[in-house]
Design a protein around this motif. Structure first.
Motif, short mmCIF file in Angstrom:
data_model
loop_
_atom_site.label_atom_id
_atom_site.label_comp_id
_atom_site.label_asym_id
_atom_site.label_seq_id
_atom_site.Cartn_x
_atom_site.Cartn_y
_atom_site.Cartn_z
N ASN A 47 8.08 -44.50 -30.58
CA ASN A 47 7.03 -45.29 -31.24
C ASN A 47 6.69 -46.55 -30.44
N PRO A 48 6.34 -46.38 -29.15
CA PRO A 48 5.95 -47.56 -28.36
C PRO A 48 4.62 -48.11 -28.85
N GLU A 49 4.38 -49.37 -28.54
CA GLU A 49 3.11 -49.97 -28.94
C GLU A 49 1.93 -49.31 -28.23
N GLN A 50 2.16 -48.86 -26.99
CA GLN A 50 1.07 -48.31 -26.19
C GLN A 50 1.59 -47.20 -25.28
N ILE A 51 0.79 -46.18 -25.09
CA ILE A 51 1.05 -45.14 -24.10
C ILE A 51 -0.12 -45.13 -23.13
N ASN A 52 0.20 -45.22 -21.84
CA ASN A 52 -0.83 -45.26 -20.80
C ASN A 52 -0.79 -43.99 -19.98
N LEU A 53 -1.95 -43.36 -19.82
CA LEU A 53 -2.08 -42.18 -18.96
C LEU A 53 -2.51 -42.64 -17.58
N THR A 54 -1.69 -42.34 -16.58
CA THR A 54 -1.95 -42.84 -15.25
C THR A 54 -1.59 -41.78 -14.22
N GLY A 55 -1.52 -42.16 -12.96
CA GLY A 55 -1.21 -41.20 -11.91
C GLY A 55 -0.59 -41.88 -10.71
N GLY A 56 -1.03 -41.46 -9.53
CA GLY A 56 -2.20 -40.73 -9.08
C GLY A 56 -3.46 -41.00 -9.92
N GLU A 57 -4.35 -40.04 -9.82
CA GLU A 57 -5.58 -40.09 -10.60
C GLU A 57 -5.48 -39.05 -11.71
N PRO A 58 -5.27 -39.48 -12.96
CA PRO A 58 -5.05 -38.52 -14.06
C PRO A 58 -6.21 -37.57 -14.30
#
Length: 405
Positions: free
Chosen positions: A135-146
């Motif tokens: 239950n994190p405050e935020q989830i970030n989708l990243t990469g590389g280039e997602p």
């Protein structure tokens, strides 16, 4: 009963001390004798401090120091000590890929188009199922280039269905089309677009020719689709140093929030740090009121899930195998975060342990990012120049040392 916080650290120079909270960055400077007197009072009274009108002025002054140190959470009630050490994740990064359609000089992941994705769609769904239990405050989708993944939309939709917190996306915006922008609008709470310059020249020096206009067009597609929370980031390098105002003006025209990021000497950034580091003169612009001794909290405030399921305390430190926490496809996340071997290794990189910084009496004020200090030490010439300039300036504003006399 009051005790020292786990984030309490002390710097000493002659008869003065600086008492720091390395989590919130606050600090108090006082005399060494007053602090020692206060410590003895607390020891003798089992962590309690009561003062009345009949007490000496020395004790009453020590009480005022005690109150100030409680305010910055240098001292905390003993019952808060366990809570003070809990892992309350602010953000978990999901590095969906190491593939990228660019080959930026500063990339901490050394991302490029030739890399291979080691996890398929179902693997990432399993990872997401575990991550949301934190239950994190935020989830970030990243990469590389997602956005380079053909299954990006499926992964994003699965995350949105199973996670009710804030979802953010980090992208170079080059692969955006109207359909994808609309999909992002429906499922993402914020988008961070990497530009790393303020004009075509400064962007090209880091990201390549012709990239600037394409990124700007991508930002405009997001805004056209109705994505309100868009930020544009600029990397602070020798090509962008001194041009903050131009960058802010550009972001205002785009309707985007400006974000200036510190250069991280990892991956290709380590290879190119001699070229990319801004002029050392920027250190001299640091003023006393902006001094902070907050140290990064990798593994506690944040986690990074690499493209193969490996878990690291943060993304820039993912090149250090000693900090590998485990693999989510092999070990449940609840067990993985309880294993503290990585934390012991991380402790070796703190300023009070790391050579040549451990005996420096300003080290808490220049070690805000473990990766930056560790990375810059890979080039002894660069580190020596940085350290001498930083130390000289910090000694002047923290301890009052006047090198001009």
């Amino acid at each position: 009963m009051y005790v020292k916080s786990l984030n309490a650290k002390v710097l000493v120079r002659e008869e003065s001390v600086v008492l720091c909270n390395i989590k919130n960055g606050s600090f108090v400077k006082t005399s060494r004798s007053y602090f020692e007197y206060l410590e003895k009072l607390l020891e003798d009274s089992n962590g309690k401090f009561i003062v009345n009108k009949k007490d000496s002025i020395v004790k009453r002054n020590a009480y005022r120091l005690f109150q100030e140190l409680c305010r910055i959470c240098f001292y905390i009630p003993k019952e808060q000590l366990k809570q003070n050490n809990e892992f309350l994740y602010q953000i978990v990064y999901l590095s969906l890929t190491e593939r990228c359609n660019l080959r930026c000089k500063h990339c901490v992941a050394s991302a490029c188009i030739d890399k291979t994705d080691h996890m398929g769609t179902e693997d990432w769904k399993k990872v997401i199922t575990q991550v949301v239990t934190l239950n994190p405050e935020q989830i970030n989708l990243t990469g590389g280039e997602p956005l380079i993944r053909s299954d990006f939309c499926e992964i994003l939709k699965y995350l949105r269905i199973n996670y009710k917190g804030t979802i953010t996306l980090s992208t170079n915006a080059l692969l955006l089309d109207d359909k994808l922008a609309e999909m992002i609008k429906k499922n993402v709470d914020g988008v961070s677009v990497s530009l790393d310059g303020f004009d075509d020249y400064s962007c090209a020096k880091v990201r390549g020719d012709g990239v600037y206009d394409r990124v700007i067009n991508g930002v405009r597609k997001l805004k056209k689709a109705g994505v309100e929370n868009v930020s544009v980031s600029m990397l602070r390098t020798k090509y962008t140093y001194g041009h903050d105002d131009e960058f802010y003006k550009l972001c205002e025209e785009l309707g985007a929030k400006p974000l200036i990021r510190r250069f991280a000497p990892s991956g290709r950034g380590e290879e190119n740090q001699e070229e990319l580091l801004p002029p050392m003169e920027y250190i001299n612009k640091l003023e006393k009121q902006h001094l902070r001794c907050a140290l990064c909290q990798p593994g506690k405030k944040e986690l990074n899930i690499s493209e193969n399921g490996d878990v690291y305390p943060c993304s820039p430190l993912s090149s250090m195998k000693t900090l590998l926490m485990g693999n989510l496809l092999e070990v449940p996340i609840a067990e993985l975060i309880e294993e503290l071997g990585w934390e012991q290794e991380l402790e070796k990189l703190r300023p009070w342990k790391m050579e040549p910084c451990k005996d420096c009496d300003v080290n808490l004020f220049c070690h805000s990012c473990i990766n930056f200090i560790h990375g810059i030490q890979s080039d002894r010439k660069v580190f020596k120049r940085y350290c001498e300039q930083q130390k000289k300036h910090l000694e002047k504003i923290l301890w009052g040392v006047d090198y001009e006399k």
